[in-house]
Design an enzyme around this catalytic site. Structure first.
Site, PDB file in Angstrom:
ATOM      1  N   ASP A 207       0.793  -1.504  -0.232  1.00 23.25           N
ATOM      2  CA  ASP A 207      -0.176   0.350  -0.238  1.00 23.25           C
ATOM      3  C   ASP A 207       0.916   1.436   0.054  1.00 23.25           C
ATOM      4  O   ASP A 207       1.962   1.686   0.951  1.00 23.25           O
ATOM      5  CB  ASP A 207      -1.025  -0.253   1.397  1.00 23.25           C
ATOM      6  CG  ASP A 207      -1.575   1.048   1.573  1.00 23.25           C
ATOM      7  OD1 ASP A 207      -1.237   2.524   0.603  1.00 23.25           O
ATOM      8  OD2 ASP A 207      -2.719   1.113   2.087  1.00 23.25           O
ATOM      9  N   GLN A 210       1.607   6.322   1.044  1.00 29.35           N
ATOM     10  CA  GLN A 210       1.489   7.889   1.640  1.00 29.35           C
ATOM     11  C   GLN A 210       3.499   7.897   0.877  1.00 29.35           C
ATOM     12  O   GLN A 210       3.602   8.483   1.359  1.00 29.35           O
ATOM     13  CB  GLN A 210       1.755   7.226   3.164  1.00 29.35           C
ATOM     14  CG  GLN A 210      -0.008   8.079   3.744  1.00 29.35           C
ATOM     15  CD  GLN A 210      -0.323   8.987   3.596  1.00 29.35           C
ATOM     16  OE1 GLN A 210       0.197   9.615   2.931  1.00 29.35           O
ATOM     17  NE2 GLN A 210      -1.183   9.183   3.256  1.00 29.35           N
ATOM     18  N   LYS A 233      -3.195  11.856  -3.172  1.00 25.29           N
ATOM     19  CA  LYS A 233      -2.633  12.850  -2.240  1.00 25.29           C
ATOM     20  C   LYS A 233      -1.446  13.005  -3.128  1.00 25.29           C
ATOM     21  O   LYS A 233      -0.228  13.381  -2.238  1.00 25.29           O
ATOM     22  CB  LYS A 233      -1.819  10.825  -1.624  1.00 25.29           C
ATOM     23  CG  LYS A 233      -3.393  11.259  -0.508  1.00 25.29           C
ATOM     24  CD  LYS A 233      -3.204   9.689   0.149  1.00 25.29           C
ATOM     25  CE  LYS A 233      -4.427   9.007   0.526  1.00 25.29           C
ATOM     26  NZ  LYS A 233      -5.262  10.150   2.114  1.00 25.29           N
TER      27      LYS A 233
HETATM   28  C1  LIG Z   1      -1.799   4.298   3.460  1.00 23.42           C
HETATM   29  C2  LIG Z   1      -2.838   4.471   3.306  1.00 23.42           C
HETATM   30  N1  LIG Z   1      -3.479   3.441   2.897  1.00 23.42           N
HETATM   31  C3  LIG Z   1      -4.986   3.207   1.951  1.00 23.42           C
HETATM   32  C4  LIG Z   1      -5.349   4.833   1.529  1.00 23.42           C
HETATM   33  C5  LIG Z   1      -6.462   5.170   1.253  1.00 23.42           C
HETATM   34  O1  LIG Z   1      -6.542   5.651   0.480  1.00 23.42           O
HETATM   35  P1  LIG Z   1      -8.008   6.716  -0.284  1.00 23.42           P
HETATM   36  O2  LIG Z   1      -9.008   6.827   0.401  1.00 23.42           O
HETATM   37  O3  LIG Z   1      -7.017   7.500  -1.359  1.00 23.42           O
HETATM   38  O4  LIG Z   1      -8.202   5.193  -0.794  1.00 23.42           O
HETATM   39  C6  LIG Z   1      -5.014   6.175   2.765  1.00 23.42           C
HETATM   40  C7  LIG Z   1      -5.695   7.318   2.416  1.00 23.42           C
HETATM   41  O5  LIG Z   1      -5.709   7.391   4.350  1.00 23.42           O
HETATM   42  C8  LIG Z   1      -3.413   5.918   3.007  1.00 23.42           C
HETATM   43  O6  LIG Z   1      -2.954   6.631   4.102  1.00 23.42           O
END
Ligand SMILES: Cc1ncc(COP(=O)(O)O)c(C=O)c1O
Length: 414
Positions: A207, A210, A233
């Site tokens: 994932d 960030q 982001k």
């Molecule tokens: C580490 C991480 N993974 C997943 C997500 C989910 O991202 P999204 O809301 O764009 O799907 C976030 C969002 O804050 C995140 O910080």
């Protein structure tokens, strides 16, 4: 906009591309420190979206007219651009556009996990996983009889890699780890984790929500089989996420959503699937968003990802040092010189929501809550934390304003 010259960013020039940063609330200019939730969008990207709708707008893949052809080429090229940005040598075939990181996680969990997992199988996550992966794999495990295990987080905010080496076994089918923690600011040793996963023939899913916005990422160097991130982001628009997947894996996987655009041939009895990546992009896809995200990547690369990383790290270290000067402030995660550009903290017994609301009176925008990591907050023993997160347009002066506003809150609650 500035291009790569010296080491330090010309933040004043960068800020000119973001008119939203000039907005004032109650006479104070906004200090936007909620970038880990969503970053702002530069004029260059907004212009690409506006130009697309003014000059090119048409549906892709299906039209033979000029507009559709132009839109299709730009949309398809955007996949190549994103693939190149994260080091995916297979180009567009390895780059699926989704709605966000969450949908990218769901795509793999349902298209791969639901078909491949069963009783006796294990999926290994980390205790610092975002709900995007944690909740998703929990659900797929429930449906398949597989078990979810978690690599523990140490008291100082790192992954316990000794425990990881024990937890990942031949029963492990997939390891899903966050590259950079959105709560602790920890940068995880993903390549090392990937090696452990592969030693046990497990797949490795990262994932990168960030990580991609603020550091050079090479999915092949990391050894990721899948890698997910979100456009909003990283200076791009909302409504677009990315999923990198190794071509052989994506080829073998069932589609996630069914319908138009993802098929090759349909009869009343059966259907066959389009080539990659379109097999995973059912219906009218995220056309304007994809094209605009490619423009965001151009913007980021013009600045330089190494420089962005350094800028963020310097701001985070400065914020960490200033915050830890207060004896009633607790900062979570690794030390200031070993974290990404975000800092989560609590001030005495002040609830993070109250703190955020007082900071808002100073036009300082931060995040307060569990940041979609409730189990990690349980482990930290707090219901919520306040989080300040920095990006290319933030300055040390803004960190000073954050600290002044926090000090004001401390006096109020003293
Ligand atoms: C580490 C991480 N993974 C997943 C997500 C989910 O991202 P999204 O809301 O764009 O799907 C976030 C969002 O804050 C995140 O910080």
């Amino acid at each position: 906009m500035e291009t790569q010259q010296s080491d330090a960013l010309d933040v004043a020039a960068i800020r000119e591309d973001f008119p939203i940063l000039q907005r004032e609330f109650s006479g104070s200019q906004v200090v936007y420190l909620d970038n880990a939730a969503t970053s702002q969008t530069p004029d260059q990207v907004v212009d690409v979206i506006a130009d697309y709708y003014r000059e090119t707008n048409a549906n892709v893949h299906r039209g033979l007219h000029h507009l559709s052809q132009e839109a299709s080429i730009a949309y398809e090229d955007a996949h190549d651009r994103l693939a190149e940005f994260v080091g995916a040598s297979g180009g567009r075939e390895e780059m699926v556009f989704t709605k966000n990181t969450t949908e990218s996680e769901n795509l793999v969990a349902f298209a791969w996990g639901l078909n491949e997992l069963g009783p006796g199988d294990e999926v290994v996550l980390t205790e610092m996983e975002h709900h995007a992966s944690l909740v998703t794999w929990q659900q797929v495990a429930k449906k398949t009889g597989a078990e979810v295990k978690y690599i523990p987080v140490t008291d100082d905010g790192y992954l316990d890699m000794d425990a990881a080496a024990e937890l990942i076994t031949d029963d492990t089918q997939l390891v899903n780890a966050v590259h950079v923690s959105n709560t602790l600011g920890t940068v995880n040793p993903v390549a090392e984790l990937g090696d452990i996963a592969h030693d046990h023939d497990a797949l490795f899913f990262v994932d990168g929500a960030q990580a991609v916005p603020n550091r050079p990422v090479d999915v092949e160097d990391i050894g990721a089989d899948f890698y997910a991130f979100s456009g909003h982001k990283m200076l791009g628009p909302t409504g677009i996420g990315c999923l990198y997947g190794r071509k052989e894996l994506l080829e073998d996987m069932e589609p996630y959503l069914y319908g138009g655009m993802m098929i090759e041939r349909v009869t009343f009895e059966d259907s066959t699937w389009a080539e990659l990546p379109w097999k995973f992009e059912a219906g009218t896809p995220v056309i304007a968003q994809g094209i605009a995200l490619a423009a965001a990547v151009d913007y980021l690369e013009d600045i330089g990802m190494e420089r962005i990383q350094r800028h963020e790290e310097q701001l985070a270290e400065y914020a960490y040092d200033r915050l830890t000067e207060f004896d009633d402030v607790e900062v979570y995660g690794p030390p200031g010189d070993d974290r990404v550009g975000l800092v989560s903290f609590n001030v005495g017994s002040v609830h993070a929501h109250d703190l955020s609301s007082i900071l808002n009176d100073h036009a300082v925008a931060i995040r307060a809550g569990d940041h979609c990591t409730q189990p990690l907050h349980d482990k930290l023993g707090v219901a919520a934390t306040a989080r300040a997160s920095f990006y290319v347009y933030n300055t040390r002066e803004e960190v000073d304003k954050l600290i002044e506003a926090i000090d004001d809150a401390r006096q109020l609650f003293a």
